[in-house]
Design a protein around this motif. Structure first.
Motif, mmCIF file in Angstrom:
data_model
loop_
_atom_site.group_PDB
_atom_site.id
_atom_site.type_symbol
_atom_site.label_atom_id
_atom_site.label_comp_id
_atom_site.label_asym_id
_atom_site.label_seq_id
_atom_site.Cartn_x
_atom_site.Cartn_y
_atom_site.Cartn_z
ATOM 1 N N MET A 214 0.838 -1.177 0.000
ATOM 2 C CA MET A 214 0.000 0.000 0.000
ATOM 3 C C MET A 214 0.892 1.254 0.000
ATOM 4 S SD MET A 214 -2.974 0.794 2.667
ATOM 5 C CE MET A 214 -3.817 2.308 2.636
ATOM 6 N N LYS A 215 0.593 2.198 -0.868
ATOM 7 C CA LYS A 215 1.391 3.422 -0.981
ATOM 8 C C LYS A 215 0.952 4.430 0.070
ATOM 9 C CE LYS A 215 2.474 3.159 -5.839
ATOM 10 N NZ LYS A 215 2.440 3.847 -7.103
ATOM 11 N N GLU A 216 1.939 5.161 0.589
ATOM 12 C CA GLU A 216 1.644 6.206 1.564
ATOM 13 C C GLU A 216 1.340 7.513 0.854
ATOM 14 O OE1 GLU A 216 4.424 6.869 4.654
ATOM 15 O OE2 GLU A 216 4.894 4.755 4.837
ATOM 16 N N ILE A 217 0.535 8.312 1.479
ATOM 17 C CA ILE A 217 0.285 9.666 0.987
ATOM 18 C C ILE A 217 1.311 10.571 1.653
ATOM 19 C CG2 ILE A 217 -1.344 11.574 0.950
ATOM 20 C CD1 ILE A 217 -3.581 9.520 1.007
ATOM 21 N N ARG A 218 1.972 11.379 0.860
ATOM 22 C CA ARG A 218 2.975 12.272 1.434
ATOM 23 C C ARG A 218 2.677 13.713 1.045
ATOM 24 N NH1 ARG A 218 7.487 13.276 -2.218
ATOM 25 N NH2 ARG A 218 6.962 12.339 -4.208
ATOM 26 N N ARG A 219 3.096 14.590 1.907
ATOM 27 C CA ARG A 219 2.885 16.007 1.682
ATOM 28 C C ARG A 219 4.136 16.602 1.050
ATOM 29 N NH1 ARG A 219 1.802 20.795 6.091
ATOM 30 N NH2 ARG A 219 2.219 22.447 4.598
ATOM 31 N N ILE A 220 3.955 17.393 -0.005
ATOM 32 C CA ILE A 220 5.074 18.089 -0.628
ATOM 33 C C ILE A 220 4.721 19.556 -0.786
ATOM 34 C CG2 ILE A 220 5.830 16.050 -1.915
ATOM 35 C CD1 ILE A 220 4.714 17.569 -4.430
ATOM 36 N N THR A 221 5.740 20.357 -0.955
ATOM 37 C CA THR A 221 5.545 21.763 -1.251
ATOM 38 C C THR A 221 6.179 22.031 -2.600
ATOM 39 O OG1 THR A 221 5.653 22.296 1.085
ATOM 40 C CG2 THR A 221 5.951 24.109 -0.446
ATOM 41 N N SER A 222 5.398 22.513 -3.526
ATOM 42 C CA SER A 222 5.889 22.790 -4.868
ATOM 43 C C SER A 222 6.012 24.298 -5.030
ATOM 44 C CB SER A 222 4.923 22.221 -5.897
ATOM 45 O OG SER A 222 5.334 22.576 -7.185
ATOM 46 N N GLU A 223 7.238 24.755 -5.229
ATOM 47 C CA GLU A 223 7.473 26.185 -5.387
ATOM 48 C C GLU A 223 7.432 26.567 -6.849
ATOM 49 O OE1 GLU A 223 10.930 27.675 -3.454
ATOM 50 O OE2 GLU A 223 10.609 26.444 -1.690
#
Length: 171
Positions: free
Chosen positions: A1-10
């Motif tokens: 199962m894949k994890e959901i991850r938070r990213i910041t896209s500038e």
């Protein structure tokens, strides 16, 4: 199962060839000429630029819609209000600074801070209020800052401050 991850896209600026060329020319302009033609290859070094004053202008809101505060259990939260949240006044500041100077022992002889000035003007009140009479003088932020206003502030405030605060040894 894949994890959901938070990213910041500038969002990055898209530079044209002219922009890239201008950046390289600016960097080359601040190099020591003697370091480019030294014996044994190119060993570029940047100039000290001790005689350069950096001037910057910045807009600030007088207050924020939401503001975080840390209060002790004995303090009450301050009452903050304005006519409308979308009409918070902005004020523009002009700042000037240079490189700091140190003596041989490492003591600061000039901190480089020349000054900060708010773009404001004295205007007469158009209406009477509980705080003042009609026609009383009050200090208000400038609505627009154009070339003439910037020139006025440079001549009236910045240049005299530079003359006053600049170190005697470098005049």
């Amino acid at each position: 199962m894949k994890e959901i991850r938070r990213i910041t896209s500038e969002l990055k600026p898209s530079l044209t060839a002219a922009n890239k060329r201008a950046r390289v020319e600016y960097a080359l302009m601040h190099l020591e000429r003697s370091s480019l033609t030294s014996q044994g290859g190119i060993n570029p070094t940047f100039r000290a630029d001790m005689d350069v004053v950096h001037i910057d202008e910045k807009w600030f809101y007088r207050t924020r819609k939401t503001q975080n505060m840390y209060l002790s259990h004995r303090e009450e939260a301050p009452h903050r209000e304005c006519k409308h949240k979308n009409h918070i006044q902005k004020i523009r500041f002009l700042s000037a600074m240079a490189r700091p100077r140190y003596d041989a022992q490492g003591n600061c002889v000039f901190d480089g801070k020349i000054g900060v000035w708010a773009y404001t003007e004295w205007v007469q009140a158009k209406k009477k209020s509980q705080n003042r009479l009609r026609g009383a003088w009050e200090l208000k932020p400038c609505d627009k800052v154009d070339r003439e206003k910037s020139r006025e502030y440079l001549v009236k405030y910045v240049l005299p401050a530079i003359k006053e605060k600049w170190p005697e040894s470098d005049r």
